[in-house]
Design an enzyme around this catalytic site. Structure first.
Site, mmCIF file in Angstrom:
data_model
loop_
_atom_site.group_PDB
_atom_site.id
_atom_site.type_symbol
_atom_site.label_atom_id
_atom_site.label_comp_id
_atom_site.label_asym_id
_atom_site.label_seq_id
_atom_site.Cartn_x
_atom_site.Cartn_y
_atom_site.Cartn_z
ATOM 1 N N ARG A 35 25.544 35.023 45.646
ATOM 2 C CA ARG A 35 25.646 35.663 44.273
ATOM 3 C C ARG A 35 26.393 37.078 44.658
ATOM 4 N NH1 ARG A 35 20.111 34.194 44.341
ATOM 5 N NH2 ARG A 35 19.784 32.272 43.336
ATOM 6 N N LYS B 170 40.349 40.004 38.595
ATOM 7 C CA LYS B 170 40.369 38.542 38.258
ATOM 8 C C LYS B 170 40.534 37.554 39.416
ATOM 9 C CE LYS B 170 42.380 38.658 33.695
ATOM 10 N NZ LYS B 170 43.419 38.269 32.911
ATOM 11 N N GLU C 155 56.621 40.003 37.627
ATOM 12 C CA GLU C 155 55.617 40.627 37.066
ATOM 13 C C GLU C 155 55.916 42.191 37.171
ATOM 14 O OE1 GLU C 155 52.899 39.114 35.968
ATOM 15 O OE2 GLU C 155 52.419 37.226 37.236
ATOM 16 N N LYS D 64 48.370 48.878 36.028
ATOM 17 C CA LYS D 64 47.495 48.030 36.015
ATOM 18 C C LYS D 64 46.111 48.684 36.055
ATOM 19 C CE LYS D 64 45.892 43.584 37.066
ATOM 20 N NZ LYS D 64 46.129 42.121 37.402
ATOM 21 N N GLU E 74 38.830 42.060 29.613
ATOM 22 C CA GLU E 74 39.672 41.526 28.850
ATOM 23 C C GLU E 74 39.291 41.242 27.289
ATOM 24 O OE1 GLU E 74 42.836 38.934 30.519
ATOM 25 O OE2 GLU E 74 42.907 38.001 28.729
ATOM 26 N N ARG F 164 43.757 44.364 27.957
ATOM 27 C CA ARG F 164 44.123 43.775 29.016
ATOM 28 C C ARG F 164 44.878 42.568 29.004
ATOM 29 N NH1 ARG F 164 40.792 42.911 34.892
ATOM 30 N NH2 ARG F 164 42.414 41.987 35.719
ATOM 31 N N ASN G 121 49.122 39.304 30.186
ATOM 32 C CA ASN G 121 49.481 37.987 29.889
ATOM 33 C C ASN G 121 50.812 37.635 29.288
ATOM 34 O OD1 ASN G 121 46.943 37.456 31.463
ATOM 35 N ND2 ASN G 121 45.915 37.518 29.515
ATOM 36 N N HIS H 253 52.460 34.565 29.941
ATOM 37 C CA HIS H 253 51.503 33.479 30.874
ATOM 38 C C HIS H 253 51.163 32.354 30.023
ATOM 39 C CE1 HIS H 253 51.760 37.035 33.432
ATOM 40 N NE2 HIS H 253 50.799 36.590 34.273
ATOM 41 N N HIS I 125 51.821 29.243 32.085
ATOM 42 C CA HIS I 125 50.825 28.384 32.603
ATOM 43 C C HIS I 125 51.085 27.002 32.170
ATOM 44 C CE1 HIS I 125 47.573 32.101 33.166
ATOM 45 N NE2 HIS I 125 48.641 31.938 34.251
ATOM 46 N N HIS J 163 54.644 30.796 40.139
ATOM 47 C CA HIS J 163 54.079 31.476 38.979
ATOM 48 C C HIS J 163 54.825 32.349 38.420
ATOM 49 C CE1 HIS J 163 50.849 33.396 36.740
ATOM 50 N NE2 HIS J 163 51.198 34.460 37.413
HETATM 51 P P1 NAD Z 1 51.196 32.687 46.829
HETATM 52 O O1 NAD Z 1 50.127 33.088 47.247
HETATM 53 O O2 NAD Z 1 51.381 31.461 47.043
HETATM 54 O O3 NAD Z 1 52.547 33.225 48.086
HETATM 55 C C1 NAD Z 1 53.570 32.874 48.021
HETATM 56 C C2 NAD Z 1 54.114 32.227 49.225
HETATM 57 O O4 NAD Z 1 54.548 33.105 50.102
HETATM 58 C C3 NAD Z 1 53.200 31.563 50.093
HETATM 59 O O5 NAD Z 1 53.734 30.202 50.507
HETATM 60 C C4 NAD Z 1 52.536 32.354 51.213
HETATM 61 O O6 NAD Z 1 52.116 31.656 51.861
HETATM 62 C C5 NAD Z 1 53.836 33.305 51.260
HETATM 63 N N1 NAD Z 1 53.576 34.442 52.029
HETATM 64 C C6 NAD Z 1 52.834 35.282 51.625
HETATM 65 N N2 NAD Z 1 52.981 36.677 52.061
HETATM 66 C C7 NAD Z 1 54.198 36.347 53.025
HETATM 67 C C8 NAD Z 1 54.773 37.272 53.647
HETATM 68 N N3 NAD Z 1 54.535 38.532 53.857
HETATM 69 N N4 NAD Z 1 55.917 36.815 54.330
HETATM 70 C C9 NAD Z 1 56.390 35.374 54.196
HETATM 71 N N5 NAD Z 1 55.655 34.536 53.388
HETATM 72 C C10 NAD Z 1 54.564 34.908 52.761
HETATM 73 O O7 NAD Z 1 52.011 33.234 45.393
HETATM 74 P P2 NAD Z 1 51.899 34.722 44.886
HETATM 75 O O8 NAD Z 1 53.276 34.711 43.974
HETATM 76 O O9 NAD Z 1 51.589 35.802 45.816
HETATM 77 O O10 NAD Z 1 50.581 34.397 43.917
HETATM 78 C C11 NAD Z 1 50.736 33.785 42.933
HETATM 79 C C12 NAD Z 1 49.032 33.426 42.668
HETATM 80 O O11 NAD Z 1 48.499 34.717 42.035
HETATM 81 C C13 NAD Z 1 49.067 32.432 41.330
HETATM 82 O O12 NAD Z 1 48.000 31.541 41.717
HETATM 83 C C14 NAD Z 1 48.474 33.029 40.295
HETATM 84 O O13 NAD Z 1 47.625 32.579 39.178
HETATM 85 C C15 NAD Z 1 47.776 34.498 40.898
HETATM 86 N N6 NAD Z 1 47.750 35.723 40.092
HETATM 87 C C16 NAD Z 1 46.725 36.173 39.721
HETATM 88 C C17 NAD Z 1 46.499 37.292 39.139
HETATM 89 C C18 NAD Z 1 45.240 38.048 39.135
HETATM 90 O O14 NAD Z 1 45.120 39.000 38.181
HETATM 91 N N7 NAD Z 1 44.182 37.641 39.921
HETATM 92 C C19 NAD Z 1 47.580 37.856 38.543
HETATM 93 C C20 NAD Z 1 48.870 37.585 38.719
HETATM 94 C C21 NAD Z 1 49.046 36.093 39.667
HETATM 95 N N1 GLY Z 2 47.400 39.358 35.609
HETATM 96 C C1 GLY Z 2 46.594 39.537 34.317
HETATM 97 C C2 GLY Z 2 45.507 40.279 34.621
HETATM 98 O O1 GLY Z 2 45.147 40.765 35.731
HETATM 99 O O2 GLY Z 2 44.871 40.579 33.468
#
Ligand code: NAD
Ligand code: GLY
Length: 363
Positions: free
Chosen positions: A121, A143, A185, A227, A237, A241, A245, A248, A252, A265
């Site tokens: 939890r 998030k 972003e 942020k 949100e 906030r 998006n 997005h 999405h 993404h």
């Molecule tokens: P990812 O985590 O898939 O990483 C991209 C690629 O780079 C992967 O293949 C990973 O293994 C590789 N990688 C990571 N670090 C590396 C490094 N230093 N050197 C070489 N390769 C490396 O993708 P991302 O773009 O980091 O994240 C996208 C995700 O984040 C999506 O699922 C999206 O929904 C989420 N997201 C969440 C929020 C939030 O607020 N929580 C905001 C934006 C995006």
């Molecule tokens: N990436 C959108 C948020 O964190 O609200």
């Protein structure tokens, strides 16, 4: 090292930004860990690059660790992969005070955070983002989620980390396509709230693509400042906030419509921001010159400036699963020029159809 603070009504945490922080992770994390035990969650691309250094740094600070290595990729942001984290926690007899440490991009970060929110939890967690996208966005703000085949990030929780440690040096190994995805972003922050930062991004596009350290540090710092400010005003949100998006709702739909992992993404967000800007132009809130500037900046960093043609019915159906849908109505973040944006609830259906059949859809 630069340290920013994210302040919320019932917690506050530091975001450390700099080069060479991975080897200081133990020293920086030790003060925020409730017990000196941690599960490091990473993936099979990042583990060979950085896991041993993180383990050594934590061991030097007296923190015992185990690691779980997930399969890489957005297509694994699902229940089956999430369960590997719980299996590892059970196997190591983790307690509620054992910390989960996310070492990876946004996929690892979102999944680790969600696992931490659920484990007994609610367990502590720390973000060590290794992609530009994760350093400027996903590691900050709490998030956390996994995907459902029909919709992005459909199953998740708000759960804040204890610390974010963004080591810019880790971006040296990032593939160029992933660097560009992160820049989408970064530009988003300029578009929604800081016209001067958007100007700076235009001027520094080549330096950012060349991974100039000063340019990257400024980009990560300004993005995290914005942020932290927005999340500090609206953690769950309910208002401002939602502006984070921008692009997005369209993005999405692209990710789910093509199948998770086909477009990155950040790529989907880039094409989605242009569609949102086109929607703003259709509503008389964006000039042709501003639209051209956005397109030129995205193109300058090799991001897609045409969305795939999903077909009007598929677009509407996919966007109907967006988390901003309210009472069955689609809501869009719409830029008002450059440096300001707002959420639109009653978007004219004809204007939307023109965008989805318009100049920013590939033919
Ligand atoms: P990812 O985590 O898939 O990483 C991209 C690629 O780079 C992967 O293949 C990973 O293994 C590789 N990688 C990571 N670090 C590396 C490094 N230093 N050197 C070489 N390769 C490396 O993708 P991302 O773009 O980091 O994240 C996208 C995700 O984040 C999506 O699922 C999206 O929904 C989420 N997201 C969440 C929020 C939030 O607020 N929580 C905001 C934006 C995006
Ligand atoms: N990436 C959108 C948020 O964190 O609200």
């Amino acid at each position: 090292m630069i340290t920013l603070d994210l302040t919320l009504p019932d917690c506050r945490y530091p975001i450390h930004i700099g080069r060479g922080l991975l080897d200081r992770a133990g020293e920086l994390m030790a003060p925020v860990l409730p017990q000196p035990r941690a599960l490091i969650v990473t993936n099979d691309v990042v583990a060979p690059l950085y896991l041993a250094r993180l383990e050594a740094s934590l061991a030097a600070a007296g923190i015992q660790t185990r690691a779980v290595v997930l399969p890489d990729g957005e297509s694994h942001k699902d229940w089956q992969t999430l369960n590997l984290i719980f299996d590892a926690l059970i196997d190591m007899r983790a307690e509620r005070k054992t910390t989960l440490v996310a070492l990876g991009g946004g996929v690892v970060g979102d999944m680790t955070g969600f696992a931490a929110a659920c484990w007994q939890r609610g367990a502590p967690f720390v973000q060590v983002p290794t992609t530009l996208l994760a350093q400027v966005d996903s590691s900050v703000g709490g998030k956390t989620a996994i995907n459902h085949p029909a919709g992005k990030n459909m199953i998740g929780a708000f759960w804040q980390p204890r610390l974010v440690l963004a080591d810019i040096a880790l971006l040296d190994s990032l593939p160029p396509r992933e660097l560009s995805a992160g820049l989408a972003e970064v530009f988003k922050y300029g578009l929604i709230g800081d016209a001067g930062f958007f100007d700076w991004c235009e001027a520094q596009a080549a330096a950012l693509m060349a991974r100039d350290a000063d340019a990257l540090i400024h980009a990560v710092r300004r993005s995290c400042e914005m942020k932290a400010d927005i999340v500090g005003q609206d953690e769950k949100e309910q208002g401002v906030r939602a502006l984070l998006n921008l692009g997005h709702t369209f993005g999405h739909a692209i990710e789910a419509g093509l199948g998770f992992g086909v477009w990155l993404h950040g790529e989907a967000v880039a094409a989605g921001m242009l569609l949102a800007a086109d929607l703003a132009a259709q509503l008389g809130r964006q000039s042709a010159g501003e639209l051209d500037r956005i397109e030129a900046l995205l193109a300058a960093v090799q991001l897609p400036v045409r969305a795939p043609d999903l077909g009007l019915d598929a677009w509407l159906s996919l966007m109907g699963h967006d988390k901003k849908v309210d009472g069955g109505h689609l809501r869009f973040v719409v830029p008002d020029g450059i440096g300001r944006a707002s959420v639109e609830s009653d978007v004219d259906a004809e204007a939307l159809a023109r965008v989805l059949g318009g100049r920013f859809i590939s033919r």
